[in-house]
Design an enzyme around this catalytic site. Structure first.
Site, short mmCIF file in Angstrom:
data_model
loop_
_atom_site.label_atom_id
_atom_site.label_comp_id
_atom_site.label_asym_id
_atom_site.label_seq_id
_atom_site.Cartn_x
_atom_site.Cartn_y
_atom_site.Cartn_z
N GLY A 44 0.82 -1.21 0.00
CA GLY A 44 0.00 0.00 0.00
C GLY A 44 0.85 1.25 0.00
O GLY A 44 2.08 1.18 -0.02
N GLU A 60 -0.43 0.70 -6.28
CA GLU A 60 0.52 0.33 -5.22
C GLU A 60 0.77 -1.18 -5.21
O GLU A 60 1.90 -1.63 -5.04
CB GLU A 60 0.02 0.80 -3.86
CG GLU A 60 0.11 2.29 -3.64
CD GLU A 60 1.53 2.79 -3.42
OE1 GLU A 60 2.46 1.97 -3.21
OE2 GLU A 60 1.74 4.01 -3.44
N GLU A 64 4.55 -2.58 -5.81
CA GLU A 64 5.25 -3.23 -4.71
C GLU A 64 5.38 -4.73 -4.84
O GLU A 64 6.25 -5.33 -4.20
CB GLU A 64 4.57 -2.87 -3.38
CG GLU A 64 4.71 -1.40 -3.03
CD GLU A 64 4.20 -1.06 -1.66
OE1 GLU A 64 3.63 -1.94 -0.96
OE2 GLU A 64 4.37 0.10 -1.25
N GLU A 112 10.88 -7.10 -0.44
CA GLU A 112 10.44 -8.45 -0.79
C GLU A 112 8.92 -8.47 -0.81
O GLU A 112 8.27 -7.62 -0.21
CB GLU A 112 10.90 -9.48 0.26
CG GLU A 112 12.37 -9.66 0.42
CD GLU A 112 12.68 -10.67 1.53
OE1 GLU A 112 12.03 -11.74 1.58
OE2 GLU A 112 13.56 -10.36 2.35
#
Length: 141
Positions: A44, A60, A64, A112
């Site tokens: 997020g 997001e 990510e 990660e």
């Protein structure tokens, strides 16, 4: 669009609570920066001025984790007064489901990305343990 206000106001973020369809594993990212560097969290981040909340969540999530979903559904807003040490932040949490073979990898400000069984979650940043617990309770798990 420019606004000027005399009073302080909260920032808005989005969090993505993504489960695998068959295993109910939860997608988490290891944070690459402060606060909570090296802690696990839901993917997020901050909403940009020119985007809708759902679009921010999907952006997001992709940035990510590399995971691309077409849609997510709004779950709940979390507004604890001290949920983030940086400033007053409201987080709109969205949920979605990924295929059982969905692969993820850390990107952007996530070192990660990985899937975790709900009963084997690592220590989580912010109030994300509460968010996950609330969601699983709502699902009846």
């Amino acid at each position: 669009m420019t606004h000027t206000y005399k009073y302080p106001r909260p920032a808005v973020t989005v969090d993505a609570l993504i489960l695998k369809k068959t295993t109910a594993e939860v997608l988490l990212v290891k944070r690459a920066g402060k606060p909570f560097k090296d802690c696990w969290a839901l993917p997020g981040g901050f909403v940009e001025m020119d985007e809708l909340l759902e679009d921010a969540c999907l952006r997001e999530l992709k940035e990510e984790t590399g995971l691309v979903l077409n849609q997510v559904e709004q779950f709940q807003v979390y507004d604890g007064l001290e949920r983030d040490p940086r400033e007053r932040i409201l987080s709109v949490v969205f949920y979605g489901f990924a295929e059982k073979d969905a692969e993820v990898k850390g990107g952007d400000d996530a070192a990660e990305a990985a899937w975790f069984k709900p009963d084997e979650l690592p220590e989580l940043a912010f109030d994300h343990a509460t968010i996950i617990r609330d969601f699983l309770k709502r699902l009846g798990q």
